[in-house]
Design an enzyme around this catalytic site. Structure first.
Site, mmCIF file in Angstrom:
data_model
loop_
_atom_site.group_PDB
_atom_site.id
_atom_site.type_symbol
_atom_site.label_atom_id
_atom_site.label_comp_id
_atom_site.label_asym_id
_atom_site.label_seq_id
_atom_site.Cartn_x
_atom_site.Cartn_y
_atom_site.Cartn_z
ATOM 1 N N ASP A 253 8.113 1.792 -6.659
ATOM 2 C CA ASP A 253 7.143 0.934 -7.414
ATOM 3 C C ASP A 253 7.584 -0.556 -6.961
ATOM 4 O OD1 ASP A 253 5.500 0.078 -8.966
ATOM 5 O OD2 ASP A 253 7.397 -0.414 -10.404
ATOM 6 N N MET B 259 2.617 -2.280 -15.222
ATOM 7 C CA MET B 259 1.895 -3.007 -15.227
ATOM 8 C C MET B 259 2.224 -3.755 -13.785
ATOM 9 S SD MET B 259 -0.072 -3.674 -17.584
ATOM 10 C CE MET B 259 -1.197 -5.122 -17.011
ATOM 11 N N ARG B 260 2.774 -3.072 -13.154
ATOM 12 C CA ARG B 260 3.289 -4.467 -11.964
ATOM 13 C C ARG B 260 2.215 -4.034 -11.020
ATOM 14 N NH1 ARG B 260 8.093 -1.985 -11.168
ATOM 15 N NH2 ARG B 260 9.207 -4.406 -11.572
ATOM 16 N N ALA B 261 1.986 -3.105 -10.648
ATOM 17 C CA ALA B 261 0.544 -2.691 -10.335
ATOM 18 C C ALA B 261 -0.465 -3.410 -10.519
ATOM 19 C CB ALA B 261 0.065 -1.299 -10.378
#
Length: 715
Positions: free
Chosen positions: A193, A274-276
């Site tokens: 990720d 929320m990184r995506a």
């Protein structure tokens, strides 16, 4: 000086080239993880992109590449006054797999820090890569703590070095590119990720494209400088386009509609965190800038999702990363229906107003960069469909015994139902593979004693990271100072050294390093009984589920694994010891059953595999996991020992080698012979049932595996 292969001369690999270019336009995207088979020019592409990056202005003499317009106030070589500097090419720094922590982050001179009170710091690779490219080949083979340091620096844009209260911080902003071959093991999902984008690369199956790859490579090897000169114009055009996209990037607008579109896509694929969303937004903005536009469009969101979501869509360690493009298109279509786009207002910058006069990455109709249009042929990649293992085992067909009877074997109790005559394990006794039951969380099985193997999470070991258990004189470069022991060693000599002030006079002979205890990864070798006695579908499904659970545990504890199966007349090394637990799971899923039970052959095969692995990696301690009901039924040789006796001899040989072992007892039914318990006693190991293997079981389980020096029979 070696001439780099031109980026614009690379044939195919559209997704990889685009991902690298987008990171060159916007380093905030977060880097690229390149997954692919060996020999697909992953390293060539990465090295080539560094030559296209614009030059950087640095403070003269600064080892940390500070920007003269805005020098880092915390630079160890500072402070620097703002002013003019000198220009140099952006660096590409390679991190070797065997690098130490000090080589990566740098090292403090502890002796000078204690005696002189100065921060004498030797920069590491993170400092060298600042404002350039940091390339990590085989990133999945790096030790976990190095990956953590690397990705933390990439996320924060700074590197911190802490040694016993002395700290140094310096800027470390770089384009992070990692390559890996999934066959050699996966990265943990939380580390996947941290990479902004991911791409899958594979050799082309198109004959013409393969011919062109070979032709260009031979031409480059014959005359690197001449080959590079022929592509110089394309390289310069690509370099100018990167610079123009960088300049345009701050003016690209990411409107509310595009943000809602990105959120709908990420929510539709159920990505964690929320990184995506953030990475997809940055990538879509970079795609618009690369196309020469100041507005983010649907095609930008789609192209960004194909690059930023496949590795975040991964739901379990054994699932292949990938993205369903049909589902992506359906999500975007539904969004368009719910929130239709207003009629566009043509502005001064349209699709055909890119820096090179092209329409950007969506209007080329192809992806053969280097075939004459180096800078003008970038298309959003098409993510490959994730492969699904054949649950039936391919060529195997189910075959039942005609009479459905069970024979009795005088050497090993009840004979295996479904065995073929003669114990050959032929088609008459072979059954098709069945799927594994739902995996569960297992109890930890440890190897006894204190090891010194590779860092992991299974057994106790001396380690560079962990709790401090003592102190000793340094062996090589001092990296972990034991402050109390150092002070105790230096204190008796202060008067003889003429100390007159408050400081402590420390010499190199006084230094002591901390001895720490952590956890190591082991070699977990599975020996799985696939004979007819295990062939009942429900039973074999439960057994496969148990082994799959142990594989999942090995994955999380960073073990190497191997898989041996035995049935019919012999044993087979289905998977040589590897870090790729995924490969073991696939082999297990395809495992057919049937035939007699050559238990001795399975144990002897395990002993041979462990002998070879001991020579290859003597520090990694093995754990043998035998999954069986303990029966041994094979064709008896004339005058030879009975199958059960042969199995006992093989088990005692393994015990004599000091191999820690666990026997997972798969025997079921109202009448039980207890043969698995007998086998565990011969191995001087531990017997556990399938129920006892579960972490949530109320049955007590002895976790430590007993070795030859401390035998125990578990019945």
């Amino acid at each position: 000086m070696t001439t780099t292969y031109p980026f614009s001369a690379i044939v195919g690999m559209d997704g990889l080239r685009l991902a690298l270019l987008l990171n060159a336009v916007s380093p905030a995207v977060g880097g690229v993880l390149v997954r692919g088979e060996k020999g697909t020019a992953k390293s060539t592409a990465v090295r080539a992109i560094a030559a296209l990056l614009p030059e950087v202005d640095v403070v003269a003499g600064c080892r940390f590449s500070c920007d003269p317009a805005a020098p880092d106030p915390s630079c160890p070589d500072g402070p620097h006054e703002p002013g003019t500097g000198e220009a140099r090419p952006a660096r590409m720094v390679e991190l070797p797999v065997g690098a130490s922590e000090d080589r990566l982050v740098g090292a403090l001179d502890i002796e000078r820090a204690l005696s002189d009170g100065v921060k004498a710091f030797e920069p590491g690779l993170l400092a060298d890569a600042h404002r350039g490219v940091l390339y990590v080949d085989e990133v999945n083979l790096l030790h976990d703590h190095l990956i953590d340091l690397l990705l933390d620096a990439a996320a924060m844009g700074a590197s911190y070095v802490e040694r016993e209260g002395v700290s140094v911080r310096h800027a470390a902003r770089f384009l992070l590119v990692g390559t890996m071959n999934p066959e050699e093991g996966e990265l943990r999902p939380q580390l996947l990720d941290r990479f902004g984008l991911t791409v899958e690369v594979a050799a082309s199956r198109d004959t013409g494209e393969r011919v062109e790859v070979v032709r260009r490579r031979l031409a480059y090897d014959e005359d690197p400088e001449g080959f590079a000169a022929r592509w110089a114009a394309d390289e310069e055009a690509l370099r100018e386009r990167i610079a123009a996209a960088r300049a345009l990037l701050p003016r690209v607008g990411l409107g509310d509609r595009a943000l809602r579109q990105i959120a709908a896509v990420c929510a539709g694929f159920e990505v964690d965190g929320m990184r995506a969303d953030i990475v997809t937004a940055r990538t879509a903005t970079a795609l618009a800038a690369w196309a020469g536009r100041t507005d983010v469009r649907t095609e930008d969101v789609r192209g960004a999702a194909l690059l930023s979501l496949p590795h975040r869509r991964r739901r379990a360690p054994f699932d292949a990363p990938g993205l369903d493009e049909d589902k992506l298109d359906e999500i975007l279509r539904r969004f368009e229906e719910d929130d239709p786009e207003p009629d566009p207002d043509p502005g001064p910058e349209g699709p055909g107003d890119g820096p090179d006069g092209s329409d950007g990455p969506d209007d080329t109709g192809g992806g053969q960069e280097g075939a004459g249009d180096g800078a003008r042929e970038q298309t959003p990649p098409t993510a490959p469909e994730p492969s699904v293992p054949d649950q039936r085992g391919g060529e195997h067909e189910t075959a039942e015994r005609e009479d459905g009877s069970a024979r009795t074997d005088r050497d090993g109790g009840a004979a295996d139902p479904g065995e073929g005559d003669g114990g050959t394990g032929g088609a008459g006794g072979e059954r098709a593979a069945v799927g594994a039951a739902e995996p569960f969380r297992t109890r930890r099985l440890d190897v006894p004693g204190l090891g010194e193997g590779a860092a992991g999470r299974r057994s106790r070991a001396r380690s560079a990271h962990g709790r401090t258990t003592g102190a000793r004189r340094p062996r090589g470069t001092l990296s972990a100072l034991h402050l109390t022991a150092t002070v105790r060693a230096a204190a008796p000599h202060q008067r003889a050294r003429g100390r007159s002030g408050p400081g402590l006079l420390v010499r190199r002979d006084d230094l002591r390093e901390a001895v720490r205890e952590g956890r190591e990864g082991n070699l977990v070798l599975f020996v799985v009984d696939a004979s007819g006695s295990m062939a009942a579908r429900k039973r074999m499904s439960a057994i496969k589920g148990a082994v799959l659970s142990l594989l999942l545990d090995a994955y999380q504890r960073r073990d190497k694994v191997g898989l041996i199966t035995f049935r019919g007349a012999d044993a087979e090394l289905a998977l040589p010891p590897t870090s790729s637990v995924d490969a073991a799971a696939v082999r297990l899923e395809r495992l057919p059953t049937g035939g007699r039970t050559p238990l001795a052959a399975g144990l002897l095969k395990a002993r041979e595999v462990l002998r070879v692995e001991r020579l290859r990696d003597p520090a990694r301690r093995p754990l043998l996991v035998v999954v069986t009901d303990g029966r041994a039924t094979e064709a008896r040789r004339s005058g030879g020992p009975a199958p059960v006796e042969r199995a006992g001899r093989a088990a005692r040989m393994l015990a004599g080698d000091g191999v820690a072992s666990v026997v997972v007892d798969c025997e079921s039914g109202p009448v039980r012979l207890g043969l698995a318990g007998t086998l565990a006693g011969e191995l001087r190991g531990t017997r556990v049932t399938l129920d006892e293997l579960r972490a949530d079981s109320v049955t007590a389980l002895v976790r430590d595996v007993r070795n030859v020096s401390n035998p125990r029979r578990a019945a």
